[in-house]
Design an enzyme around this catalytic site. Sequence first.
Site, short mmCIF file in Angstrom:
data_model
loop_
_atom_site.label_atom_id
_atom_site.label_comp_id
_atom_site.label_asym_id
_atom_site.label_seq_id
_atom_site.Cartn_x
_atom_site.Cartn_y
_atom_site.Cartn_z
CE LYS A 13 -2.76 20.29 14.11
NZ LYS A 13 -2.62 20.20 12.52
NE ARG A 88 3.29 19.13 15.57
CZ ARG A 88 2.69 20.11 15.55
NH1 ARG A 88 1.69 20.76 16.33
NH2 ARG A 88 3.05 20.74 14.40
NE ARG A 127 -1.18 27.78 7.33
CZ ARG A 127 -0.73 26.70 8.16
NH1 ARG A 127 -1.77 26.36 8.82
NH2 ARG A 127 0.31 26.03 8.16
NE ARG A 160 2.50 28.08 9.72
CZ ARG A 160 1.79 27.16 10.53
NH1 ARG A 160 0.68 27.21 11.15
NH2 ARG A 160 2.52 25.92 10.85
NE ARG A 171 4.22 22.31 8.82
CZ ARG A 171 3.48 23.21 8.40
NH1 ARG A 171 3.91 23.74 7.08
NH2 ARG A 171 2.41 23.24 8.78
P1 AP5 Z 1 -5.31 25.33 9.35
O1 AP5 Z 1 -6.51 25.39 10.10
O2 AP5 Z 1 -4.51 26.45 9.53
O3 AP5 Z 1 -4.46 24.16 9.59
P2 AP5 Z 1 -3.67 23.22 10.82
O4 AP5 Z 1 -4.29 21.86 10.87
O5 AP5 Z 1 -3.86 24.23 12.00
O6 AP5 Z 1 -2.43 23.45 10.16
P3 AP5 Z 1 -0.89 23.67 10.79
O7 AP5 Z 1 0.02 23.76 9.52
O8 AP5 Z 1 -1.04 25.10 11.48
O9 AP5 Z 1 -0.45 22.57 11.74
P4 AP5 Z 1 0.79 22.24 12.07
O10 AP5 Z 1 0.41 21.27 13.06
O11 AP5 Z 1 1.54 21.71 11.03
O12 AP5 Z 1 1.61 23.57 12.65
P5 AP5 Z 1 1.86 24.25 14.01
O13 AP5 Z 1 1.65 25.59 13.92
O14 AP5 Z 1 0.95 23.49 15.01
O15 AP5 Z 1 -5.85 25.13 7.94
C1 AP5 Z 1 -4.77 25.29 6.82
C2 AP5 Z 1 -5.32 26.04 5.63
O16 AP5 Z 1 -6.57 25.38 5.18
C3 AP5 Z 1 -5.84 27.40 6.03
O17 AP5 Z 1 -5.65 28.39 4.76
C4 AP5 Z 1 -7.30 27.34 5.93
O18 AP5 Z 1 -8.00 28.34 5.50
C5 AP5 Z 1 -7.44 26.23 5.09
N1 AP5 Z 1 -8.85 25.39 5.74
C6 AP5 Z 1 -8.98 24.79 6.78
N2 AP5 Z 1 -10.10 24.02 6.76
C7 AP5 Z 1 -10.56 24.02 5.42
C8 AP5 Z 1 -11.84 23.45 4.86
N3 AP5 Z 1 -12.24 22.68 5.54
N4 AP5 Z 1 -11.68 23.32 3.53
C9 AP5 Z 1 -10.75 24.27 2.86
N5 AP5 Z 1 -9.83 25.01 3.42
C10 AP5 Z 1 -9.73 24.88 4.63
O19 AP5 Z 1 3.21 23.84 14.29
C11 AP5 Z 1 4.17 24.65 13.48
C12 AP5 Z 1 5.62 24.21 13.80
O20 AP5 Z 1 5.83 24.70 15.18
C13 AP5 Z 1 5.87 22.34 14.01
O21 AP5 Z 1 6.34 22.06 12.58
C14 AP5 Z 1 6.99 22.46 15.03
O22 AP5 Z 1 8.19 22.81 14.55
C15 AP5 Z 1 6.72 23.69 16.13
N6 AP5 Z 1 5.84 22.99 17.02
C16 AP5 Z 1 4.47 23.04 17.35
N7 AP5 Z 1 3.95 22.40 18.18
C17 AP5 Z 1 4.85 21.62 18.56
C18 AP5 Z 1 4.95 20.44 19.56
N8 AP5 Z 1 4.12 20.14 20.16
N9 AP5 Z 1 6.30 20.02 19.65
C19 AP5 Z 1 7.41 20.20 18.91
N10 AP5 Z 1 7.13 21.13 18.01
C20 AP5 Z 1 6.21 21.76 17.82
#
Ligand code: AP5
Length: 217
Positions: A13, A88, A127, A160, A171
């Site tokens: 994402k 979420r 990552r 991270r 997660r």
């Molecule tokens: P990346 O693009 O970073 O993946 P992502 O889907 O963004 O993954 P996240 O882990 O950031 O999502 P998340 O939803 O768990 O975390 P968030 O920060 O929102 O890609 C991942 C890796 O793969 C990278 O190294 C990239 O280079 C590689 N990659 C990408 N595409 C690829 C491909 N096609 N092929 C190969 N490699 C590839 O949330 C973190 C925390 O914040 C949550 O756990 C929660 O505690 C809190 N939080 C955030 N939002 C909320 C909410 N709305 N409500 C409550 N808590 C929240």
Amino acid sequence: MRLVLVGPPGAGKGTQAHFIASHLSIPRISTGDIFRYNVTNHTELGAQAKEFMDRGDLVPDEVTVAMVRDRLGEDDAKEGFLLDGFPRNVPQAETLKKMLAETDIKLTVVLELEVDEDEVVRRLSGRRTCRRCERVWHVLYDPPSREGICDDCGGDLFQRDDDMEEVIRHRIEVYKSQTEPLVAFYAEEGILAVIDAAGPVEEITSRALGALEPYTR
Ligand code: AP5
């Protein structure tokens, strides 16, 4: 365009949000990035979020919703936005709908990125994220040319805290139980688009832009 990206942790994402938002000239709003910024800078919001994030749990809705409301009220989000990581769960989706209705607007489309669990674990364990511009890299799949340094802005890359395998697995469970029901919610609203998010990053960007194209008219 008012766009939401949905998909499991590691679906790409953040990676795709970077390209899509720049292509559509809309701000990318990542709740995860905003929380991490606040944790790093030791703000009160950061202190409220940290323990939940470290465990891989969702931060309570009242904290998250207030933060998103503030961010969506900023000038750059008036004409459109890309939300990455929000909503979420179904209560957050219902609140967002009401929040937008206050100014007579609606989401344009919700794009789901589909990818299997083993791939998610491989992606997250390699990552690295830029501390300065938040560009996401991967040690094997998308390495920067100099280890530990962002090619885009020269910032330091970091791993991270929630990218440890045990937390990653938790997660994924949280995603399945709380976030996946959003897919049915938005399908029912008639604004869901789905793409296969396995394959090279550039291919997924073109799939995403292709799926969004009908909504730009
Ligand atoms: P990346 O693009 O970073 O993946 P992502 O889907 O963004 O993954 P996240 O882990 O950031 O999502 P998340 O939803 O768990 O975390 P968030 O920060 O929102 O890609 C991942 C890796 O793969 C990278 O190294 C990239 O280079 C590689 N990659 C990408 N595409 C690829 C491909 N096609 N092929 C190969 N490699 C590839 O949330 C973190 C925390 O914040 C949550 O756990 C929660 O505690 C809190 N939080 C955030 N939002 C909320 C909410 N709305 N409500 C409550 N808590 C929240």
